[in-house]
Scaffold this motif. Structure first.
Motif, PDB file in Angstrom:
ATOM      1  N   ILE A   1      31.831 -71.712  12.360  1.00  0.00           N
ATOM      2  CA  ILE A   1      30.507 -71.344  11.844  1.00  0.00           C
ATOM      3  C   ILE A   1      29.510 -72.498  11.856  1.00  0.00           C
ATOM      4  CG2 ILE A   1      31.488 -69.517  10.398  1.00  0.00           C
ATOM      5  CD1 ILE A   1      30.893 -71.338   7.962  1.00  0.00           C
ATOM      6  N   VAL A   2      29.884 -73.624  12.463  1.00  0.00           N
ATOM      7  CA  VAL A   2      28.959 -74.768  12.440  1.00  0.00           C
ATOM      8  C   VAL A   2      27.661 -74.434  13.178  1.00  0.00           C
ATOM      9  CG1 VAL A   2      30.724 -76.545  12.134  1.00  0.00           C
ATOM     10  CG2 VAL A   2      30.069 -75.854  14.449  1.00  0.00           C
ATOM     11  N   VAL A   3      27.759 -73.674  14.270  1.00  0.00           N
ATOM     12  CA  VAL A   3      26.538 -73.332  15.012  1.00  0.00           C
ATOM     13  C   VAL A   3      25.623 -72.465  14.154  1.00  0.00           C
ATOM     14  CG1 VAL A   3      25.601 -72.082  16.990  1.00  0.00           C
ATOM     15  CG2 VAL A   3      27.594 -73.568  17.284  1.00  0.00           C
ATOM     16  N   ASP A   4      26.179 -71.467  13.476  1.00  0.00           N
ATOM     17  CA  ASP A   4      25.364 -70.598  12.623  1.00  0.00           C
ATOM     18  C   ASP A   4      24.705 -71.391  11.502  1.00  0.00           C
ATOM     19  OD1 ASP A   4      24.592 -67.767  11.880  1.00  0.00           O
ATOM     20  OD2 ASP A   4      25.534 -68.436  10.009  1.00  0.00           O
ATOM     21  N   GLU A   5      25.427 -72.352  10.934  1.00  0.00           N
ATOM     22  CA  GLU A   5      24.838 -73.182   9.881  1.00  0.00           C
ATOM     23  C   GLU A   5      23.659 -73.994  10.420  1.00  0.00           C
ATOM     24  OE1 GLU A   5      25.298 -73.248   6.772  1.00  0.00           O
ATOM     25  OE2 GLU A   5      27.256 -72.361   6.382  1.00  0.00           O
ATOM     26  N   MET A   6      23.797 -74.524  11.612  1.00  0.00           N
ATOM     27  CA  MET A   6      22.720 -75.315  12.198  1.00  0.00           C
ATOM     28  C   MET A   6      21.543 -74.429  12.591  1.00  0.00           C
ATOM     29  SD  MET A   6      25.155 -77.883  14.418  1.00  0.00           S
ATOM     30  CE  MET A   6      24.025 -79.189  14.818  1.00  0.00           C
ATOM     31  N   VAL A   7      21.826 -73.245  13.097  1.00  0.00           N
ATOM     32  CA  VAL A   7      20.745 -72.317  13.444  1.00  0.00           C
ATOM     33  C   VAL A   7      19.969 -71.926  12.188  1.00  0.00           C
ATOM     34  CG1 VAL A   7      20.226 -69.998  14.301  1.00  0.00           C
ATOM     35  CG2 VAL A   7      21.841 -71.448  15.543  1.00  0.00           C
ATOM     36  N   GLY A   8      20.664 -71.757  11.066  1.00  0.00           N
ATOM     37  CA  GLY A   8      19.984 -71.458   9.820  1.00  0.00           C
ATOM     38  C   GLY A   8      19.004 -72.549   9.427  1.00  0.00           C
ATOM     39  N   ILE A   9      19.415 -73.800   9.558  1.00  0.00           N
ATOM     40  CA  ILE A   9      18.530 -74.929   9.264  1.00  0.00           C
ATOM     41  C   ILE A   9      17.328 -74.918  10.201  1.00  0.00           C
ATOM     42  CG2 ILE A   9      18.341 -77.440   9.316  1.00  0.00           C
ATOM     43  CD1 ILE A   9      21.297 -77.546   8.463  1.00  0.00           C
ATOM     44  N   LEU A  10      17.578 -74.683  11.479  1.00  0.00           N
ATOM     45  CA  LEU A  10      16.502 -74.695  12.472  1.00  0.00           C
ATOM     46  C   LEU A  10      15.523 -73.543  12.239  1.00  0.00           C
ATOM     47  CD1 LEU A  10      18.769 -75.567  15.507  1.00  0.00           C
ATOM     48  CD2 LEU A  10      16.931 -77.020  14.618  1.00  0.00           C
TER      49      LEU A  10
ATOM     50  N   VAL B   1      19.043 -72.618   0.439  1.00  0.00           N
ATOM     51  CA  VAL B   1      18.440 -71.334   0.076  1.00  0.00           C
ATOM     52  C   VAL B   1      17.570 -70.819   1.218  1.00  0.00           C
ATOM     53  CG1 VAL B   1      16.852 -70.169  -1.506  1.00  0.00           C
ATOM     54  CG2 VAL B   1      18.515 -71.820  -2.392  1.00  0.00           C
ATOM     55  N   MET B   2      16.736 -71.712   1.774  1.00  0.00           N
ATOM     56  CA  MET B   2      15.860 -71.319   2.882  1.00  0.00           C
ATOM     57  C   MET B   2      16.673 -70.890   4.096  1.00  0.00           C
ATOM     58  SD  MET B   2      12.873 -74.209   2.910  1.00  0.00           S
ATOM     59  CE  MET B   2      11.684 -74.388   1.581  1.00  0.00           C
ATOM     60  N   ALA B   3      17.721 -71.652   4.408  1.00  0.00           N
ATOM     61  CA  ALA B   3      18.528 -71.357   5.596  1.00  0.00           C
ATOM     62  C   ALA B   3      19.263 -70.030   5.437  1.00  0.00           C
ATOM     63  CB  ALA B   3      19.510 -72.492   5.850  1.00  0.00           C
ATOM     64  N   ALA B   4      19.752 -69.747   4.228  1.00  0.00           N
ATOM     65  CA  ALA B   4      20.462 -68.488   3.994  1.00  0.00           C
ATOM     66  C   ALA B   4      19.544 -67.292   4.161  1.00  0.00           C
ATOM     67  CB  ALA B   4      21.078 -68.485   2.595  1.00  0.00           C
ATOM     68  N   ALA B   5      18.260 -67.462   3.783  1.00  0.00           N
ATOM     69  CA  ALA B   5      17.294 -66.364   3.867  1.00  0.00           C
ATOM     70  C   ALA B   5      16.663 -66.235   5.243  1.00  0.00           C
ATOM     71  CB  ALA B   5      16.205 -66.567   2.816  1.00  0.00           C
ATOM     72  N   ALA B   6      16.768 -67.284   6.055  1.00  0.00           N
ATOM     73  CA  ALA B   6      16.091 -67.280   7.349  1.00  0.00           C
ATOM     74  C   ALA B   6      16.780 -66.332   8.324  1.00  0.00           C
ATOM     75  CB  ALA B   6      16.080 -68.690   7.931  1.00  0.00           C
ATOM     76  N   PRO B   7      16.006 -65.518   9.042  1.00  0.00           N
ATOM     77  CA  PRO B   7      16.609 -64.615  10.040  1.00  0.00           C
ATOM     78  C   PRO B   7      17.179 -65.408  11.206  1.00  0.00           C
ATOM     79  CG  PRO B   7      14.218 -64.579  10.208  1.00  0.00           C
ATOM     80  CD  PRO B   7      14.537 -65.392   8.989  1.00  0.00           C
TER      81      PRO B   7
END
Length: 581
Positions: A537-546, A573-579
């Motif tokens: 899930i590292v890619v998904d975590e980084m995509v959330g930040i981006l 919080v922002m990354a979790a909510a980001a599409p």
């Protein structure tokens, strides 16, 4: 203590680490290496493994084959990694060709360009270690002090420019390389002197240290030591991560001196709370006439005061942190013999990776070619070794290696631009222009299968992570956004992860610590964004930040600046909510 007196080893009764005892007994790094070279074994013993580092070599084994080796009853598949000392990453085409020959003839058929502008060969069998080191010295290169508790390869801006500034940076790099080098005759005797030679060997006992090692003494440094030279507008060698960073101060087109930064270092041991990554602190301004003497004084302060009992807190960064910069500077002034001036206001302001076409200022061009994670190899998809061979043979110019594991071809005529690009493309190497920004600004350490410290994958994993990031970045409109992604297989931080915009550091099997908030400028530490992130899930975590960055950034704000401004909790919080794009 006299400012000129070499360190005489730990005082009687002082607690010291096992490695210190090995150095004391080694007779200036010789140990019993000659006997082990002659022995019919496939590996060295634990004491000589430590000493071999000073000679540029690490003993490793193929961790992918450990189970196979155990089943076969042969212990491990041992080999040696050999690292060169190449000041500023400058090497001739002929030297580069010879190294490519060696990786095929004596190594594992690949060659690694490192994060410190030098070359590593992997897979060298014990019996081939001496012939390989001999061949390296025959082409006017060396492995001495590429590893070990000494000053290692000195980094310097690799850009070729026809101006007084870059000429002086290169000259100083070469001068400091000699001034900060160990002098032990053991290197010559072990690797270059013909077996059975009548040439006198170093005699043990009674040899004054000042005659053999005037700078280091018999016990050398408590831990490794790194140096780099940079310009304010071009921090391409990560000056804040060095034990000594020299920031050139330019006025009216000439270098008037250097701001000396001390105490940088990336490694940490998470289980030991008194260890940490650190950025260097600004210590003093020195003139060109003072710079070599001050650098030697800094090294002596670390030599005589660094921790020799616990290697995990032996780097100079811990001495600077414990003493404070004021006390450290005062001690350096004592060793140097005179007071120093305060740093000028100059600081790092830019970072040029020197990729693509750049004007040298002498009517010729250089071309920086991105080499992903520094690994040179040939296979059905890519022929990097063959391509670089062809370029070296065709142009016969100087090659320069960068602090981001890539290469620069120098002295190219305008009329030969297409010829160079054609050679690159004909060997299926992507040009820098065809390389995505995120891939161009990423780098990884070696990690598995050869590094004995690696917990997780790094070099073999990062390309696929970048593959999966490229499309989301395009959908977010961030394909041209410059930010650093660095990955290491353990917390030692060989790819300098702790000051990157984003970084993945191996923490447990298939799990990483995800860092955020550093920056491509290199002058700010990142923070732990999430710990023990599963590999899948590292890619998904980084995509959330981006994605959060795209939505909430200020105008012209960089990724690292954004993550630093928002902070870890709010960013989660922002990354979790980001599409997800």
């Amino acid at each position: 203590m006299s400012t000129d007196a070499p360190q005489q080893g730990p005082q009687s009764g002082m607690k010291i680490s096992p490695v210190e005892k090995i150095k004391i007994a080694s007779n200036f790094l010789a140990g019993t290496i000659p006997q082990e070279i002659a022995a019919e074994t496939d590996h060295f013993d634990k004491d000589n493994i430590q000493l071999l580092k000073f000679h540029g070599s690490y003993q490793q084994d193929d961790r992918d084959r450990r189970i196979e080796a155990k089943k076969a009853g042969i212990g491990k598949y041992y080999s040696m990694m050999l690292r060169l000392r190449i000041p500023g990453g400058r090497i001739t085409s002929d030297q580069f060709l010879s190294m490519l020959d060696m990786c095929d003839e004596l190594g594992d058929s690949t060659m690694k360009i490192t994060t410190r502008q030098t070359i590593q060969l992997h897979g060298i069998l014990k019996d081939n270690l001496r012939p390989t080191i001999k061949k390296i010295n025959d082409i006017a290169l060396s492995t001495l002090a590429a590893c070990g508790d000494v000053n290692r390869n000195i980094m310097c801006c690799p850009a070729k420019r026809n101006d007084a500034i870059h000429t002086e940076l290169e000259r100083l790099t070469d001068e400091l390389t000699e001034a900060m080098a160990p002098q032990t005759p053991a290197y010559h005797q072990l690797w270059l002197q013909e077996p059975g030679s009548d040439e006198k060997v170093l005699e043990g006992g009674g040899v004054p240290e000042a005659e053999v090692e005037p700078l280091y003494g018999a016990t050398y440094l408590p831990r490794k030591f790194k140096m780099g030279i940079s310009l304010p507008e071009d921090n391409c060698i990560d000056i804040y991560t060095q034990d000594i960073g020299l920031l050139a101060i330019v006025r009216d087109g000439n270098i008037i001196g250097y701001n000396v930064l001390v105490g940088g270092g990336m490694g940490t041991t998470p289980a030991k709370k008194n260890t940490f990554p650190a950025l260097a602190k600004r210590m003093a301004f020195v003139t060109p006439e003072q710079v070599v003497g001050v650098c030697q004084a800094v090294l002596k302060v670390q030599r005589d005061n660094g921790n020799r009992a616990d290697r995990k807190i032996a780097r100079m960064k811990y001495l600077v942190a414990n003493w404070g910069i004021e006390k450290f500077r005062a001690e350096v002034e004592k060793y140097f013999g005179e007071p120093l001036a305060d740093c000028t206001e100059d600081d790092v302001t830019g970072f040029d990776d020197h990729m693509g076409w750049q004007d040298q200022g002498d009517g010729k061009l250089s071309y920086g070619l991105n080499i992903e994670n520094g690994r040179l190899y040939d296979n059905d998809q890519r022929q990097l070794k063959a391509g670089l061979r062809a370029i070296c043979k065709e142009f016969k110019t100087e090659i320069r290696m960068t602090g981001h594991q890539s290469v620069i071809f120098t002295d190219i005529d305008e009329a030969d631009k297409d010829k160079l690009i054609d050679l690159i493309k004909s060997h299926n190497m992507p040009t820098t222009e065809e390389t995505s920004t995120v891939r161009r600004w990423s780098m990884a350490c070696v990690a598995l299968p050869t590094c004995g410290l690696a917990i997780t994958e790094s070099e073999r994993r990062l390309p696929s992570i970048i593959d999966k990031l490229e499309q989301p970045l395009a959908k977010l409109g961030l394909s041209n956004e410059r930010f650093t992604i660095r990955m290491t297989g353990c917390p030692n931080g060989c790819a300098r992860p702790y000051n990157a915009d984003l970084a993945l550091v191996g923490k447990a099997k298939d799990k990483y610590t995800l860092f955020a908030g550093g920056g491509w400028l290199g002058n700010r530490l990142a923070y732990v964004y999430k710990d023990l992130v599963p590999d899948d899930i590292v890619v998904d975590e980084m995509v959330g930040i981006l994605s959060a960055f795209k939505t909430h950034r200020d105008e012209n704000e960089s990724l690292g600046d954004f993550c630093d401004r928002i902070g870890g909790e709010d960013l989660q919080v922002m990354a979790a909510a980001a599409p997800r794009p």
